[in-house]
Design a protein around this motif. Structure first.
Motif, PDB file in Angstrom:
ATOM      1  N   GLU A 143       0.822  -1.210   0.000  1.00 38.66           N
ATOM      2  CA  GLU A 143       0.000   0.000   0.000  1.00 38.66           C
ATOM      3  C   GLU A 143       0.858   1.264   0.000  1.00 38.66           C
ATOM      4  O   GLU A 143       2.059   1.214   0.302  1.00 38.66           O
ATOM      5  CB  GLU A 143      -0.876   0.037   1.251  1.00 38.66           C
ATOM      6  CG  GLU A 143      -1.971  -0.974   1.286  1.00 38.66           C
ATOM      7  CD  GLU A 143      -2.784  -0.800   2.545  1.00 38.66           C
ATOM      8  OE1 GLU A 143      -3.554   0.191   2.627  1.00 38.66           O
ATOM      9  OE2 GLU A 143      -2.632  -1.631   3.454  1.00 38.66           O
ATOM     10  N   GLU A 144       0.193   2.349  -0.262  1.00 37.53           N
ATOM     11  CA  GLU A 144       0.822   3.671  -0.231  1.00 37.53           C
ATOM     12  C   GLU A 144       1.578   3.912   1.078  1.00 37.53           C
ATOM     13  O   GLU A 144       2.692   4.424   1.082  1.00 37.53           O
ATOM     14  CB  GLU A 144      -0.271   4.733  -0.414  1.00 37.53           C
ATOM     15  CG  GLU A 144       0.208   6.149  -0.394  1.00 37.53           C
ATOM     16  CD  GLU A 144       0.573   6.669  -1.760  1.00 37.53           C
ATOM     17  OE1 GLU A 144       1.374   7.602  -1.810  1.00 37.53           O
ATOM     18  OE2 GLU A 144       0.062   6.138  -2.758  1.00 37.53           O
ATOM     19  N   LYS A 145       0.976   3.525   2.192  1.00 37.67           N
ATOM     20  CA  LYS A 145       1.565   3.789   3.503  1.00 37.67           C
ATOM     21  C   LYS A 145       2.851   3.000   3.759  1.00 37.67           C
ATOM     22  O   LYS A 145       3.583   3.294   4.703  1.00 37.67           O
ATOM     23  CB  LYS A 145       0.550   3.493   4.610  1.00 37.67           C
ATOM     24  CG  LYS A 145       0.205   2.025   4.744  1.00 37.67           C
ATOM     25  CD  LYS A 145      -0.813   1.788   5.833  1.00 37.67           C
ATOM     26  CE  LYS A 145      -1.089   0.295   5.951  1.00 37.67           C
ATOM     27  NZ  LYS A 145      -2.042   0.018   7.008  1.00 37.67           N
ATOM     28  N   ASP A 146       3.149   2.005   2.927  1.00 43.06           N
ATOM     29  CA  ASP A 146       4.345   1.188   3.099  1.00 43.06           C
ATOM     30  C   ASP A 146       5.587   1.802   2.457  1.00 43.06           C
ATOM     31  O   ASP A 146       6.677   1.237   2.549  1.00 43.06           O
ATOM     32  CB  ASP A 146       4.113  -0.217   2.525  1.00 43.06           C
ATOM     33  CG  ASP A 146       2.994  -0.944   3.242  1.00 43.06           C
ATOM     34  OD1 ASP A 146       2.929  -0.844   4.490  1.00 43.06           O
ATOM     35  OD2 ASP A 146       2.177  -1.597   2.563  1.00 43.06           O
ATOM     36  N   PHE A 147       5.413   2.937   1.794  1.00 36.76           N
ATOM     37  CA  PHE A 147       6.514   3.622   1.110  1.00 36.76           C
ATOM     38  C   PHE A 147       6.798   4.970   1.768  1.00 36.76           C
ATOM     39  O   PHE A 147       5.893   5.641   2.250  1.00 36.76           O
ATOM     40  CB  PHE A 147       6.156   3.902  -0.356  1.00 36.76           C
ATOM     41  CG  PHE A 147       6.042   2.679  -1.211  1.00 36.76           C
ATOM     42  CD1 PHE A 147       7.164   2.128  -1.818  1.00 36.76           C
ATOM     43  CD2 PHE A 147       4.809   2.083  -1.438  1.00 36.76           C
ATOM     44  CE1 PHE A 147       7.063   1.011  -2.623  1.00 36.76           C
ATOM     45  CE2 PHE A 147       4.686   0.964  -2.246  1.00 36.76           C
ATOM     46  CZ  PHE A 147       5.820   0.427  -2.834  1.00 36.76           C
ATOM     47  N   LEU A 148       8.058   5.358   1.728  1.00 30.15           N
ATOM     48  CA  LEU A 148       8.457   6.701   2.118  1.00 30.15           C
ATOM     49  C   LEU A 148       9.708   7.049   1.325  1.00 30.15           C
ATOM     50  O   LEU A 148      10.704   6.314   1.375  1.00 30.15           O
ATOM     51  CB  LEU A 148       8.746   6.786   3.626  1.00 30.15           C
ATOM     52  CG  LEU A 148       9.173   8.156   4.150  1.00 30.15           C
ATOM     53  CD1 LEU A 148       8.030   9.168   3.991  1.00 30.15           C
ATOM     54  CD2 LEU A 148       9.605   8.076   5.605  1.00 30.15           C
ATOM     55  N   ARG A 149       9.638   8.132   0.564  1.00 29.08           N
ATOM     56  CA  ARG A 149      10.775   8.613  -0.236  1.00 29.08           C
ATOM     57  C   ARG A 149      11.377   7.498  -1.101  1.00 29.08           C
ATOM     58  O   ARG A 149      12.580   7.248  -1.069  1.00 29.08           O
ATOM     59  CB  ARG A 149      11.839   9.236   0.659  1.00 29.08           C
ATOM     60  CG  ARG A 149      11.378  10.468   1.375  1.00 29.08           C
ATOM     61  CD  ARG A 149      12.543  11.140   2.110  1.00 29.08           C
ATOM     62  NE  ARG A 149      12.043  12.121   3.024  1.00 29.08           N
ATOM     63  CZ  ARG A 149      11.993  11.976   4.341  1.00 29.08           C
ATOM     64  NH1 ARG A 149      12.453  10.876   4.905  1.00 29.08           N
ATOM     65  NH2 ARG A 149      11.516  12.931   5.097  1.00 29.08           N
ATOM     66  N   ASN A 150      10.546   6.839  -1.858  1.00 29.56           N
ATOM     67  CA  ASN A 150      10.962   5.774  -2.776  1.00 29.56           C
ATOM     68  C   ASN A 150      11.692   4.617  -2.079  1.00 29.56           C
ATOM     69  O   ASN A 150      12.576   3.995  -2.658  1.00 29.56           O
ATOM     70  CB  ASN A 150      11.810   6.323  -3.922  1.00 29.56           C
ATOM     71  CG  ASN A 150      10.999   7.183  -4.851  1.00 29.56           C
ATOM     72  OD1 ASN A 150       9.812   6.941  -5.049  1.00 29.56           O
ATOM     73  ND2 ASN A 150      11.618   8.197  -5.426  1.00 29.56           N
ATOM     74  N   GLU A 151      11.296   4.338  -0.856  1.00 34.13           N
ATOM     75  CA  GLU A 151      11.812   3.192  -0.114  1.00 34.13           C
ATOM     76  C   GLU A 151      10.635   2.463   0.518  1.00 34.13           C
ATOM     77  O   GLU A 151       9.665   3.089   0.951  1.00 34.13           O
ATOM     78  CB  GLU A 151      12.761   3.642   1.009  1.00 34.13           C
ATOM     79  CG  GLU A 151      14.065   4.235   0.545  1.00 34.13           C
ATOM     80  CD  GLU A 151      15.029   3.187   0.003  1.00 34.13           C
ATOM     81  OE1 GLU A 151      15.007   2.032   0.489  1.00 34.13           O
ATOM     82  OE2 GLU A 151      15.793   3.526  -0.913  1.00 34.13           O
ATOM     83  N   ILE A 152      10.751   1.144   0.603  1.00 30.36           N
ATOM     84  CA  ILE A 152       9.763   0.363   1.341  1.00 30.36           C
ATOM     85  C   ILE A 152      10.162   0.422   2.809  1.00 30.36           C
ATOM     86  O   ILE A 152      11.279   0.032   3.170  1.00 30.36           O
ATOM     87  CB  ILE A 152       9.715  -1.093   0.841  1.00 30.36           C
ATOM     88  CG1 ILE A 152       9.295  -1.133  -0.631  1.00 30.36           C
ATOM     89  CG2 ILE A 152       8.761  -1.921   1.693  1.00 30.36           C
ATOM     90  CD1 ILE A 152       9.418  -2.490  -1.280  1.00 30.36           C
ATOM     91  N   ILE A 153       9.254   0.929   3.653  1.00 30.58           N
ATOM     92  CA  ILE A 153       9.591   1.124   5.060  1.00 30.58           C
ATOM     93  C   ILE A 153       8.931   0.107   5.984  1.00 30.58           C
ATOM     94  O   ILE A 153       9.198   0.098   7.179  1.00 30.58           O
ATOM     95  CB  ILE A 153       9.222   2.558   5.523  1.00 30.58           C
ATOM     96  CG1 ILE A 153       7.727   2.831   5.302  1.00 30.58           C
ATOM     97  CG2 ILE A 153      10.096   3.573   4.809  1.00 30.58           C
ATOM     98  CD1 ILE A 153       7.227   4.102   5.946  1.00 30.58           C
ATOM     99  N   ASN A 154       8.105  -0.750   5.444  1.00 28.50           N
ATOM    100  CA  ASN A 154       7.402  -1.752   6.245  1.00 28.50           C
ATOM    101  C   ASN A 154       8.218  -3.050   6.232  1.00 28.50           C
ATOM    102  O   ASN A 154       8.357  -3.695   5.186  1.00 28.50           O
ATOM    103  CB  ASN A 154       6.001  -1.967   5.672  1.00 28.50           C
ATOM    104  CG  ASN A 154       5.164  -2.927   6.487  1.00 28.50           C
ATOM    105  OD1 ASN A 154       5.686  -3.805   7.168  1.00 28.50           O
ATOM    106  ND2 ASN A 154       3.853  -2.759   6.402  1.00 28.50           N
ATOM    107  N   ASP A 155       8.748  -3.427   7.380  1.00 27.05           N
ATOM    108  CA  ASP A 155       9.572  -4.637   7.465  1.00 27.05           C
ATOM    109  C   ASP A 155       8.802  -5.897   7.087  1.00 27.05           C
ATOM    110  O   ASP A 155       9.376  -6.843   6.545  1.00 27.05           O
ATOM    111  CB  ASP A 155      10.153  -4.792   8.872  1.00 27.05           C
ATOM    112  CG  ASP A 155      11.253  -3.779   9.162  1.00 27.05           C
ATOM    113  OD1 ASP A 155      11.848  -3.248   8.200  1.00 27.05           O
ATOM    114  OD2 ASP A 155      11.509  -3.515  10.354  1.00 27.05           O
TER     115      ASP A 155
END
Length: 188
Positions: A143-155
């Motif tokens: 989902e959208e919320k799993d990304f930040l600044r073109n990185e996947i941030i959800n482990d």
């Protein structure tokens, strides 16, 4: 083993980000395999007009032939209007109906909200089944919320990507062993 990683859109960054991470994991965990990223944003594709895939030229021929030569394909797709993008559908239209016979295909999907998670089940998997793919049953939904600044941030997403890649490679190996065993039953 030849693995094609297909980023099935020409716009946006999330699907490409996910597929770049997929390639990174593949090269780290399975350096012995040949991995190629087919980012449709980097190719000039023509619309399918009914010809055989090998009759096209340029980027269209390269992408089609690379997919046809792969043992495994990992498809990344965004969700557009609750469906797959036209650029990805065009890829399927360019290939023959049996294009994915004896190929293992797995999927990564990006979407703005959880409301689109069934798109893969209702839109993509039936196409892959029709084209005779061995479909890895699980997929990664990001989902959208799993990304930040073109990185996947959800482990959890990163863990699921690693597991999907492992399942894809193991499925190819399992089907290769089954085919070898069946071939050895014949004396020629």
């Amino acid at each position: 083993m030849k693995i094609a990683v297909l980023a099935g859109s020409i716009i946006g960054s999330k699907t490409k980000t996910a597929m770049l991470k997929t390639v990174e994991i593949l090269k780290q965990k399975y350096p012995e395999h040949e991995v190629v990223l087919l980012d449709l944003a980097e190719y000039t594709m023509v619309f399918s007009d009914g010809r055989n895939y090998f009759e096209y030229d340029g980027d269209t021929k390269y992408v089609a032939e690379t997919l046809m030569a792969a043992d495994a394909i990992i498809i990344g797709t965004p969700t557009f209007q609750a469906s797959i993008p036209a650029t990805l559908k065009n890829i399927f239209d360019l290939l023959p109906v049996n294009a994915f016979r004896d190929k293992v295909v797995s999927s990564v999907m990006t979407a703005g909200t959880t409301k689109h998670y069934l798109m893969l089940e209702q839109q993509l998997k039936p196409i892959l089944a029709y084209m005779k793919a061995h479909i890895v049953p699980t997929y990664v939904f990001i989902e959208e919320k799993d990304f930040l600044r073109n990185e996947i941030i959800n482990d959890d997403i990163l863990f699921r990507l690693e597991r999907l890649i492992e399942d894809t490679v193991l499925t190819v190996e399992a089907f290769a062993a089954i085919r070898k065993e069946k071939d050895e039953e014949y004396d020629f």
